[in-house]
Enzyme design. Structure first.
Site, mmCIF file in Angstrom:
data_model
loop_
_atom_site.group_PDB
_atom_site.id
_atom_site.type_symbol
_atom_site.label_atom_id
_atom_site.label_comp_id
_atom_site.label_asym_id
_atom_site.label_seq_id
_atom_site.Cartn_x
_atom_site.Cartn_y
_atom_site.Cartn_z
ATOM 1 N N GLU A 20 0.812 -1.215 0.000
ATOM 2 C CA GLU A 20 0.000 0.000 0.000
ATOM 3 C C GLU A 20 0.849 1.270 0.000
ATOM 4 O O GLU A 20 0.431 2.302 -0.531
ATOM 5 C CB GLU A 20 -0.935 0.014 1.210
ATOM 6 N N ARG B 164 13.095 1.536 1.499
ATOM 7 C CA ARG B 164 11.881 1.164 0.783
ATOM 8 C C ARG B 164 11.729 1.876 -0.560
ATOM 9 O O ARG B 164 10.786 1.590 -1.312
ATOM 10 C CB ARG B 164 10.651 1.443 1.652
ATOM 11 N N HIS C 231 1.849 5.658 10.760
ATOM 12 C CA HIS C 231 1.075 6.152 9.624
ATOM 13 C C HIS C 231 -0.296 6.628 10.084
ATOM 14 O O HIS C 231 -0.825 6.151 11.093
ATOM 15 C CB HIS C 231 0.865 5.043 8.585
ATOM 16 N N CYS D 52 -2.185 -2.311 4.770
ATOM 17 C CA CYS D 52 -0.820 -2.304 4.230
ATOM 18 C C CYS D 52 -0.600 -3.395 3.198
ATOM 19 O O CYS D 52 0.261 -3.265 2.325
ATOM 20 C CB CYS D 52 0.200 -2.494 5.355
#
Length: 262
Positions: free
Chosen positions: A71, A91, A168, A255
């Protein structure tokens, strides 16, 4: 009536790699168990497919321990897909790995080019607007670049602040239907969800906040009986999924997939 924020005919997920045991985490509470994580991932995929959606499962990426959390790499909307720019250096390469798959599905594919950063876990599309929480992974420059694209597509963006210590924005909230948000009391501070009905997580079960509405079911982390009872009483058809190992890496239900219509 269905909504593009809750009803989907496609999803993309990615198998966890053996390297996932070295994934990022805010607090080291031990390494995830790969076999148990893969079994939970299989159950997650089966639940999505049972709704009638087509689910593409991508191969594991050993070079990217956190790549199963797809995600964060993109935002998929009815108008097209936007490739994100993760705030964690390790990432960054995941986006390029996801791009060819989305390029084959969306005619309009955009990129957050930087220098700002933004991750999908900080973005909640409700159908009427896009809520974006600034966090340790999403900064003002990244939000500003996203806003330009969204305005071109006719979407309004509302910028918010993710509480300190929360990875998040969607770590602490999820969309249950176009009018209803599940949220921790910490995040629902009086203005985040103005205009929505808010269901607060029961005390002690805040870790269940990251659920997903996928067609007519709600995928909820298993092991939170008060939350499950509350959502069932509210009329939601819940599907508990073992999130024990993803939680060790600060991951949750949203996610693990990109959800969209094509």
């Amino acid at each position: 009536m269905t909504s593009p924020a809750t009803h989907f005919n496609h999803a993309i997920s990615r198998r966890p790699a053996a390297s996932v045991t070295g994934g990022l985490r805010a607090e080291d509470r031990g390494a995830p168990d790969l076999a148990r994580m893969q079994a939970a991932h299989d159950a997650y995929i089966a639940t999505l497919r049972a709704t009638g959606a087509k689910v593409v499962v991508l191969e594991a990426l050993e070079d990217y321990p956190d790549a199963l959390f797809v995600e964060d790499t993109a935002l998929c909307l009815p108008e097209g897909a936007i490739m994100m720019r993760p705030g964690a250096d390790s990432r960054m390469g995941e986006v390029a790995q996801m791009r060819p798959t989305l390029a084959g599905l969306f005619d309009d594919l955009r990129d957050i080019s930087g220098p700002g950063h933004i991750e999908g876990g900080d973005i909640l599309f409700t159908g009427r607007e896009v809520l974006v929480g600034r966090s340790a992974r999403t900064d003002a420059e990244g939000v500003a670049e996203l806003r330009i694209i969204l305005e071109e597509w006719g979407h309004s963006l509302r910028e918010l602040q993710t509480p300190e210590g929360v990875l998040h924005f969607k770590t602490d909230c999820s969309l249950l239907d176009p009018e209803t948000v599940l949220s921790t009391k910490l995040l629902d501070n009086g203005y985040c969800f103005d205009g929505y009905r808010v269901l607060h997580l029961p005390e002690g079960e805040e870790a269940a906040a990251n659920a997903i509405r996928f067609n007519d079911v709600v995928l909820l982390p298993d092991g939170f009986p008060k939350t499950a009872d509350m959502l069932t009483r509210e009329g939601y058809d819940i599907r508990p999924i073992d999130n024990t190992d993803c939680a060790l890496l600060d991951g949750g239900m949203s996610c693990l997939s990109l959800r969209f219509n094509v």
